[in-house]
Every structure is written in structure tokens, then in C-alpha cells.
Design an enzyme around this catalytic site. Structure first.
Site, mmCIF file in Angstrom:
data_model
loop_
_atom_site.group_PDB
_atom_site.id
_atom_site.type_symbol
_atom_site.label_atom_id
_atom_site.label_comp_id
_atom_site.label_asym_id
_atom_site.label_seq_id
_atom_site.Cartn_x
_atom_site.Cartn_y
_atom_site.Cartn_z
ATOM 1 N N SER A 183 9.333 0.199 -2.312
ATOM 2 C CA SER A 183 9.497 -0.263 -1.222
ATOM 3 C C SER A 183 8.716 -0.760 -0.468
ATOM 4 O O SER A 183 7.592 -1.335 -0.725
ATOM 5 C CB SER A 183 10.422 0.481 -0.648
ATOM 6 O OG SER A 183 10.797 -0.054 0.978
ATOM 7 N N ASP A 215 10.723 -5.245 -1.542
ATOM 8 C CA ASP A 215 11.591 -5.064 -2.939
ATOM 9 C C ASP A 215 12.675 -5.840 -1.854
ATOM 10 O O ASP A 215 13.978 -5.798 -1.856
ATOM 11 C CB ASP A 215 11.995 -3.627 -3.237
ATOM 12 C CG ASP A 215 12.378 -2.650 -1.795
ATOM 13 O OD1 ASP A 215 11.569 -2.823 -0.969
ATOM 14 O OD2 ASP A 215 13.453 -1.457 -1.569
ATOM 15 N N ASP A 270 14.531 -5.271 1.274
ATOM 16 C CA ASP A 270 15.116 -4.270 1.904
ATOM 17 C C ASP A 270 15.281 -4.549 3.206
ATOM 18 O O ASP A 270 15.701 -4.716 4.227
ATOM 19 C CB ASP A 270 16.341 -2.866 1.379
ATOM 20 C CG ASP A 270 14.643 -2.120 1.666
ATOM 21 O OD1 ASP A 270 13.328 -2.335 1.510
ATOM 22 O OD2 ASP A 270 15.356 -0.762 1.368
ATOM 23 N N ASP A 273 9.165 -6.952 2.994
ATOM 24 C CA ASP A 273 8.689 -5.586 2.319
ATOM 25 C C ASP A 273 8.816 -6.130 0.420
ATOM 26 O O ASP A 273 9.681 -6.681 0.095
ATOM 27 C CB ASP A 273 9.146 -4.862 2.296
ATOM 28 C CG ASP A 273 10.390 -3.966 1.767
ATOM 29 O OD1 ASP A 273 10.977 -5.061 1.798
ATOM 30 O OD2 ASP A 273 10.533 -2.426 2.384
#
Length: 566
Positions: free
Chosen positions: A145, A299, A301, A297
Site C-alpha cells: 500500500s 496500489d 486504493d 498511493d
């Protein structure tokens, strides 16, 4: 021989040890050795996340294989149909992410379990979508993440595309813990078993894009705005730019941050919660006179947003951008007579009160969950069956939101599109998104929300974090910065303390969280991070105006620091 030495010696001399780790192990200091082996890496609120490197307390090919073999054993116990339905697998731009993803696929194949692996890096929400698209039994996402470059991680998903809630995670953890020797596991499947691995490509992407476009409330709004966008070297680059191209927005990419670089070479941090994530985007925004700065960010999400307001760029918090999203979505659903019956919005126990008040203004109920979007996904799944309530929005204070639940995790591409639309919509009224936020303060009261994260690494750090929470339980504060504590909630003991009485705290899984409600309508919460070596302090402080709220916030932070020694 100590447990650390025992584990270390086992790894050093094991015949199956990945050769890349030999020199690293040989050159470890005693402190590094202890940190790498004093415990085994565990699942937290967002799966398993940790530093890359050799050791039982690290993310590496052996600890990932142990987790995947445990997951495979869990899948096999769910029967042949579960094995046939298989697992969707995605990965981000980090060191080893692609290698680990395909190794997971091979190990699942060795267990006669099908898998669907993306051909290249994709956002976490697209992995959630792929689980649903392929009607899989579950999903694996290899990502850390928003963590720094030294980290990687492993998230597991259920058949709804939702991260595993505690009951399911516990069942998997039981299987993982039953495996005694992670180094004995290999992923050598036969050529016939290799046929169980399907590589996914553009067909899944296009269906995801179609669903994202469906969230637009005013697709024909005049798109007279400029957007500076950065994927922070991560997975959002292609999907977000494709979506903005399809919808007709002017998107100016921060080119230096568009390469999928695992070292994040051109950004001080990939975390939208930290100012460094916006440095280069701010430069681009000023050069191009942009209306909006949007960053993701790695990834994709989570997302962050900066707004041009009175000639300056203002970076919103996740609580603020979430509240603006709620205002725009709810106001337009009402205006267009599209608000469903029994509407509900979800947020967490550490999310600002402002969003709840905005939702209530439009007749939308708010249900709170523990931190971790899986709990919001669990609520969505519940009402999908019972039809008691209809989903309108879900969000967390940490820059994560979900506009429509065709994905069951935080979805930054959706959030970016709805914020771009809101920006364009309000510009036609002579307003920007900060103006909208100021109007919300006028209607519902001024709040300042903040988070202070105390980083405490290693074994001693973990003990210190536990002591902070246990000390607060042993002697709860009666006031914070001179303001009386009128109620407290303990999500571990599941008790509410109010007016000298003790009541049960219902509707939540046990979690190590404490929350203190103050007489002036403010609150403070404390919890250990589930994914990082941090103790987090959350503040939602109500003031008569922004200056008053800021002053009270500083006083509350100082008081909690003195109280806990943090």
C-alpha cells in the site's frame, strides 16, 4: 540457544533457503537478527505487511509461501468447487511483487487450485473487481500500500472481493500456523498443473472502466478544469489516465512519477497522508494553473487531493475530501430524485463526525465500523442479502473511499473521478472544493481532524505500544486539555463507560481501540496500527471557528503526549 538463534540457524543452514538471502543473513548484526527472527510476521487490519528480507518477521518468498500454502489448505477444505473457482492475483510496483504473485499462482497450481493473475501491475481495487469478474473463491494482492520502499505485503480477499474479515482470517491463520517449516515449501508444479494459471489482460480492465464511468452523476458537466495527477510511481498511472481520457477531463500527469519505480525515486513519500507526496505535483499545478491536484498511493486504493483556493493550493485531509464527496453525491442524488429508500453511509470509529452530519442532512443514516475497509465491505454484503438498507457511500479518514460497491475495497480511481466531477460542477457555480468544505463547516460546525502516529519499531517498540494502551485502560483520563471526558468506549473489552455506569459496546469485533468523547463535542481515539510499528492517536476537535479548533487540537495533542509519554 535462544529462540532467535534457533530460528536464525535453521534459516542459515536450510538447503532450500533462497540463495539471495545467504549473504544478508551472514552479515546481520545482533540487533538486525533479533528484529528479523524474534517473532513471525502476522496478519493485521490489512493482511500481512512488513520489511522485505530474510527472516520469520519479514516479507520474503518463504513467508509468502507459508501464507499461500495455508490459504491453499483452507481453500481445499472448502471443497472441489472452491479449488475450481480459484483465486485472482494482483500486484503493485514494489520489489519482488510480480515474482511473488506468480510464485503464489504456481504454488496454488501445485495444490490443484486455479488462479487468474494480472499480466502486469494493477491497483488493489482492480484485484477486488477481478475476484468478482471471474467468480473466484478469493483473491491475493501483493502490495504494501502506502508504506515506504523497504516494505511489501500480502492481502487476502473473499469471494465478494472483500478483504478477509476476522472470522475468515482466523480460519486461514489456523492453517498457516499449522505449517512448521516455511523453508520446506516450494512452488514446483507440473506442466499439467501450470495450465491452472490464467493470465488476465485488457478484457477485465475494460469492464472495470465501464463500471467506474457509471458512477458519474453529471457526466455532461462542462469540464472546464485542469487536473494535475500523480500515481506516485505506482499502479494508478494507466487506469486513471485512461478514465480521464474517456470522460474528457484535462489531465496533466507528473511524468517523473509515472514510471513504476519500486524505489520511488522521484517522490519523498508515496503516502498521500504526508506532505512530501504533493511536492512535485504542486510544482506542476503552479506551472499549469491547475484547479485540482490528485495523487494515488502505490496500489491506488487511497488518494489525496489538493485544491486551488484563493490563488493558493490547499491539501485536504481524508476526512475533508470524504465529507465533500458525501455532500456532492447526496446533493445530486436528491436533486435528481435518485436517492434510494433507506439510504446508508459507512465510515469508521476514527472518522470525523462531519461526514455523518452531512449525510444526515440528506436523510442518509451512518453506520460505523472498526478501522479496515473489510468491515465496510462486510456491511455491504449484509445489506446486499437483506435489502434493509441501500448503499450510498463508504469511506475512511485515511484517504480511502468507495462510491459504488462493484468493488469491495477502497477505490481511488472512483474517488478521483467523482472529485473531478464535483470540482467541475462547483466551478460552474463560482466555487471550489474548499469553498464547499467551508459551507459544510458553517452548516454543521467547524472540525479539525488530525492523526499523530508514534513509530516504535522492533520488539521493544511493540512492547511500548502495548504498554501505552494498557496504561490508558488501567487509568482512563477524566479530562483532556481541561475538557471533561463524558464517555469512553473500549473496543477490546467491549464496554462503554458513561456517567459512572458501564454498558456493553455492541456491534463490533474485539479490537485494541480506545475512544474518549469530550464535553465540547470533540473526541480522541488511540489504537495500534495493524500494518506498521506505530501507535496512532486520532483527534476530531470541534471549535467555534478554524482558529479555535486548531488551538484546541494542539492542546489535546500536547495533553495526550504528556499523559502517555508518547
Amino acid at each position: 540457544m535462544s529462540l532467535v538463534e534457533e530460528r536464525y540457524e535453521k534459516w542459515v543452514h536450510h538447503p532450500n533457503l533462497d540463495p539471495r538471502y545467504k549473504d544478508v543473513l551472514a552479515n546481520m548484526s545482533e540487533e538486525e537478527k533479533n528484529d528479523a527472527f524474534y517473532t513471525t510476521i502476522e496478519f493485521g487490519t490489512a493482511g500481512m505487511r512488513g520489511l522485505l528480507g530474510p527472516g520469520t518477521n519479514r516479507i520474503n518468498i518463504h513467508t509468502i509461501r507459508k501464507a499461500t500454502q495455508g490459504y491453499a489448505n483452507y481453500i481445499k477444505k472448502n471443497g472441489e468447487e472452491a479449488c475450481k473457482a480459484g483465486v485472482a492475483i494482483g500486484y503493485d510496483n514494489r520489489h519482488m511483487s510480480r515474482e511473488l504473485a506468480f510464485d503464489c499462482a504456481d504454488l496454488l497450481a501445485k495444490n490443484n487450485i486455479a488462479s487468474f493473475v494480472y499480466d502486469s501491475l494493477r491497483p488493489t481495487p482492480m484485484l477486488s473487481f477481478a475476484v468478482r469478474y471471474n467468480h473466484c473463491f478469493g483473491g491475493i494482492m501483493i502490495t504494501a500500500s502506502h508504506n515506504p520502499k523497504e516494505y511489501n505485503g500480502y492481502k487476502l480477499y473473499d469471494n465478494k472481493g472483500c478483504q478477509l474479515v476476522p472470522a475468515l482470517a482466523d480460519a486461514v491463520i489456523t492453517e498457516v500456523n499449522a505449517i512448521e517449516d516455511e523453508l520446506a515449501i516450494d512452488a514446483n508444479c507440473t506442466e499439467e498443473q501450470k495450465k491452472l494459471v490464467t493470465v488476465m489482460g485488457d478484457d477485465v480492465d475494460q469492464d472495470y472502466y465501464k463500471h467506474v464511468l457509471s458512477i458519474q452523476l453529471n457526466p455532461d458537466v462542462k469540464k472546464d478544469i485542469k487536473i494535475v495527477f500523480s500515481p506516485e510511481h505506482g499502479t494508478a498511472n494507466i487506469p486513471v489516465r485512461d478514465i480521464f481520457k474517456m470522460t474528457g477531463y484535462t489531465c496533466i500527469p507528473v511524468e517523473e512519477q509515472c514510471t513504476p519505480d519500486p524505489d520511488f525515486s522521484c517522490t519523498p513519500t508515496p503516502n498521500p497522508e504526508q506532505p512530501g507526496a504533493y511536492e512535485l505535483a504542486l510544482k506542476y499545478a503552479k506551472e499549469n494553473d491547475a484547479d485540482l491536484i490528485l495523487v494515488c498511493d502505490p496500489d491506488a486504493d487511497r488518494m489525496g487531493v489538493g485544491v486551488k483556493h484563493n490563488g493558493e493550493y490547499v491539501v485536504m485531509t481524508g476526512n475533508q475530501s470524504g465529507s465533500v464527496e458525501i455532500e456532492y453525491i447526496c446533493s445530486q442524488l436528491v436533486a435528481q430524485h435518485k436517492m434510494p429508500e433507506h439510504p446508508v453511509m459507512f465510515n469508521t470509529v476514527v472518522t470525523s463526525d462531519l461526514g455523518e452530519k452531512v449525510a444526515a442532512d440528506y436523510g442518509v443514516e451512518t453506520e460505523k465500523t472498526l478501522t479496515g475497509f473489510k468491515f465496510i465491505g462486510e456491511k455491504v454484503a449484509k445489506y446486499e442479502v437483506t435489502h434493509e438498507k441501500n448503499y450510498v457511500f463508504g469511506y475512511e479518514e485515511s484517504y480511502g473511499s468507495l462510491v459504488k460497491p462493484f468493488v469491495r475495497d477502497k477505490d481511488a480511481p472512483q474517488a478521483l473521478l467523482i472529485l473531478a466531477e464535483a470540482c467541475a460542477f462547483y466551478k460552474q457555480q463560482g466555487k471550489d472544493l474548499v469553498d464547499v468544505l467551508e459551507e459544510l463547516y458553517q452548516r454543521h460546525g467547524t472540525y479539525e481532524e488530525s492523526q499523530v502516529a508514534l513509530t516504535l519499531s522492533g520488539e521493544e517498540g511493540a512492547k511500548r505500544i502495548q504498554k501505552i494502551l494498557s496504561d490508558l485502560r488501567a487509568e482512563a483520563p477524566k479530562e483532556i486539555a481541561g475538557v471533561k471526558v463524558v464517555k469512553s468506549e473500549d473496543f477490546q473489552t467491549q464496554k462503554i463507560y458513561e456517567n459512572g455506569e458501564e454498558k456493553p459496546l455492541e456491534g463490533f469485533t474485539k479490537s485494541n481501540v480506545l475512544k474518549y468523547f469530550l464535553e465540547d463535542g470533540s473526541w480522541v481515539a488511540v489504537r495500534p496500527s495493524g500494518t506498521e510499528p506505530k501507535c496512532k492517536f486520532y483527534y476530531c476537535i470541534k471549535g467555534t471557528d478554524k482558529a479555535d479548533a486548531h488551538k484546541k487540537t494542539e492542546m489535546a495533542q500536547k495533553a495526550m503526549s504528556e499523559l502517555t509519554g508518547a
